[in-house]
Design an enzyme around this catalytic site. Structure first.
Site, mmCIF file in Angstrom:
data_model
loop_
_atom_site.group_PDB
_atom_site.id
_atom_site.type_symbol
_atom_site.label_atom_id
_atom_site.label_comp_id
_atom_site.label_asym_id
_atom_site.label_seq_id
_atom_site.Cartn_x
_atom_site.Cartn_y
_atom_site.Cartn_z
ATOM 1 N N GLU A 42 0.826 -1.208 0.000
ATOM 2 C CA GLU A 42 0.000 0.000 0.000
ATOM 3 C C GLU A 42 0.861 1.259 0.000
ATOM 4 O O GLU A 42 2.000 1.251 0.459
ATOM 5 C CB GLU A 42 -0.940 -0.023 1.210
ATOM 6 C CG GLU A 42 -1.891 -1.222 1.140
ATOM 7 C CD GLU A 42 -2.945 -1.243 2.226
ATOM 8 O OE1 GLU A 42 -2.822 -0.488 3.220
ATOM 9 O OE2 GLU A 42 -3.901 -2.033 2.066
ATOM 10 N N SER A 44 0.828 5.616 0.779
ATOM 11 C CA SER A 44 0.129 6.690 1.513
ATOM 12 C C SER A 44 -0.792 7.448 0.562
ATOM 13 O O SER A 44 -1.760 8.071 0.990
ATOM 14 C CB SER A 44 1.137 7.641 2.154
ATOM 15 O OG SER A 44 1.974 8.183 1.151
ATOM 16 N N CYS A 51 -2.011 -4.805 -5.529
ATOM 17 C CA CYS A 51 -2.476 -6.057 -4.927
ATOM 18 C C CYS A 51 -1.397 -7.144 -5.008
ATOM 19 O O CYS A 51 -0.529 -7.128 -5.893
ATOM 20 C CB CYS A 51 -3.694 -6.581 -5.662
ATOM 21 S SG CYS A 51 -5.160 -5.571 -5.519
ATOM 22 N N GLU A 53 -1.632 -10.169 -6.042
ATOM 23 C CA GLU A 53 -1.653 -10.952 -7.280
ATOM 24 C C GLU A 53 -0.845 -10.275 -8.375
ATOM 25 O O GLU A 53 -0.120 -10.922 -9.126
ATOM 26 C CB GLU A 53 -3.099 -11.135 -7.769
ATOM 27 C CG GLU A 53 -3.990 -11.917 -6.819
ATOM 28 C CD GLU A 53 -4.729 -11.044 -5.827
ATOM 29 O OE1 GLU A 53 -4.164 -10.035 -5.344
ATOM 30 O OE2 GLU A 53 -5.885 -11.374 -5.518
ATOM 31 N N CYS A 84 -9.317 -9.143 -7.188
ATOM 32 C CA CYS A 84 -10.134 -7.984 -7.577
ATOM 33 C C CYS A 84 -10.221 -7.897 -9.106
ATOM 34 O O CYS A 84 -9.500 -8.590 -9.838
ATOM 35 C CB CYS A 84 -9.551 -6.698 -6.989
ATOM 36 S SG CYS A 84 -8.139 -6.057 -7.911
ATOM 37 N N CYS A 87 -6.944 -7.083 -11.007
ATOM 38 C CA CYS A 87 -6.032 -8.236 -11.058
ATOM 39 C C CYS A 87 -6.531 -9.304 -12.020
ATOM 40 O O CYS A 87 -5.743 -9.926 -12.739
ATOM 41 C CB CYS A 87 -5.843 -8.827 -9.666
ATOM 42 S SG CYS A 87 -4.841 -7.776 -8.608
HETATM 43 N N1 THU Z 1 -5.992 -6.677 -2.153
HETATM 44 C C1 THU Z 1 -5.160 -7.620 -2.697
HETATM 45 O O1 THU Z 1 -3.942 -7.589 -2.504
HETATM 46 N N2 THU Z 1 -5.717 -8.605 -3.447
HETATM 47 C C2 THU Z 1 -7.054 -8.767 -3.650
HETATM 48 O O2 THU Z 1 -7.466 -9.692 -4.323
HETATM 49 C C3 THU Z 1 -7.998 -7.836 -3.039
HETATM 50 C C4 THU Z 1 -7.412 -6.640 -2.398
HETATM 51 C C5 THU Z 1 -5.387 -5.657 -1.285
HETATM 52 C C6 THU Z 1 -5.364 -4.263 -1.838
HETATM 53 C C7 THU Z 1 -5.339 -3.437 -0.566
HETATM 54 O O3 THU Z 1 -4.019 -3.341 -0.095
HETATM 55 C C8 THU Z 1 -6.134 -4.269 0.419
HETATM 56 O O4 THU Z 1 -6.139 -5.591 -0.086
HETATM 57 C C9 THU Z 1 -7.569 -3.808 0.626
HETATM 58 O O5 THU Z 1 -8.236 -3.646 -0.567
#
Ligand code: THU
Length: 130
Positions: A42, A44, A51, A53, A84, A87
Site C-alpha cells: 500500500e 500513503s 495487490c 496478485e 479484484c 487483477c
Molecule cells: N488486495 C489484494 O492484494 N488482493 C485482492 O485480491 C484484493 C485486495 C489488497 C489491496 C489493498 O491493499 C487491500 O487488499 C484492501 O483492498
C-alpha cells in the site's frame, strides 16, 4: 500441504498494508514449476497500492516468465477471497489458462479457473480489430 498454498501464506506475512490492515499473499506457479510470490503493497497515496496478485505476476513477467499454471491467493477471511477486477484483467492478459486457488484464514482451499472469474473478457484480440 501444497507448496504453492504455503508460499502464498508466507507471502501474506510480508504484506505492507498499514492503511487497510487487510493482508493478502499470492503465489504464482510457472509451467516449469517455479514459484513467484507477492504481497499487497500500500501507498500513503492510496490509489497507488498494488495487490498481491499483480505483484506476483509482475515479478514473474519481469524475470522473463511467460507460461503460468496456478495462482494461490491467501487472505485472512472466512470466505474465499477472490482476486479484484483489476487483477483478474492482468492475470487474464498473461495467463488465460490459470487455475486460481483461494485460501481462507483456516487454510481451506477453493479452486476455480480464471476464465470463470472473468467471463467475456476484454483482451488483445479486440485491439487487433480496431
Ligand atoms: N488486495 C489484494 O492484494 N488482493 C485482492 O485480491 C484484493 C485486495 C489488497 C489491496 C489493498 O491493499 C487491500 O487488499 C484492501 O483492498
Amino acid at each position: 500441504m501444497d507448496k504453492l498454498v504455503n508460499a502464498a501464506q508466507q507471502a501474506q506475512q510480508r504484506a505492507l498494508a498499514p492503511y487497510s490492515k487487510f493482508h493478502v499473499g499470492a503465489a504464482l506457479e510457472t509451467a516449469a514449476g517455479k514459484i513467484y510470490t507477492g504481497c499487497n503493497i500500500e501507498s500513503s497515496s492510496y490509489g497507488l497500492t498494488c495487490c498481491a496478485e499483480r505483484v506476483a505476476m509482475f515479478k514473474a513477467l519481469s524475470e522473463g516468465e511467460r507460461e503460468f499454471k496456478r495462482l494461490a491467493v491467501a487472505a485472512e477471511t472466512e470466505e474465499f477471497c477472490t482476486p479484484c477486477g483489476a487483477c483478474r484483467q492482468v492475470l487474464w492478459d498473461y495467463g488465460q489458462n490459470l487455475e486460481i486457488i483461494c485460501v481462507n484464514k483456516h487454510g481451506a482451499q477453493h479452486a476455480l479457473p480464471l476464465r470463470d472469474l472473468l467471463p467475456e473478457a476484454f483482451d488483445e484480440h479486440f485491439l487487433k480489430q480496431g
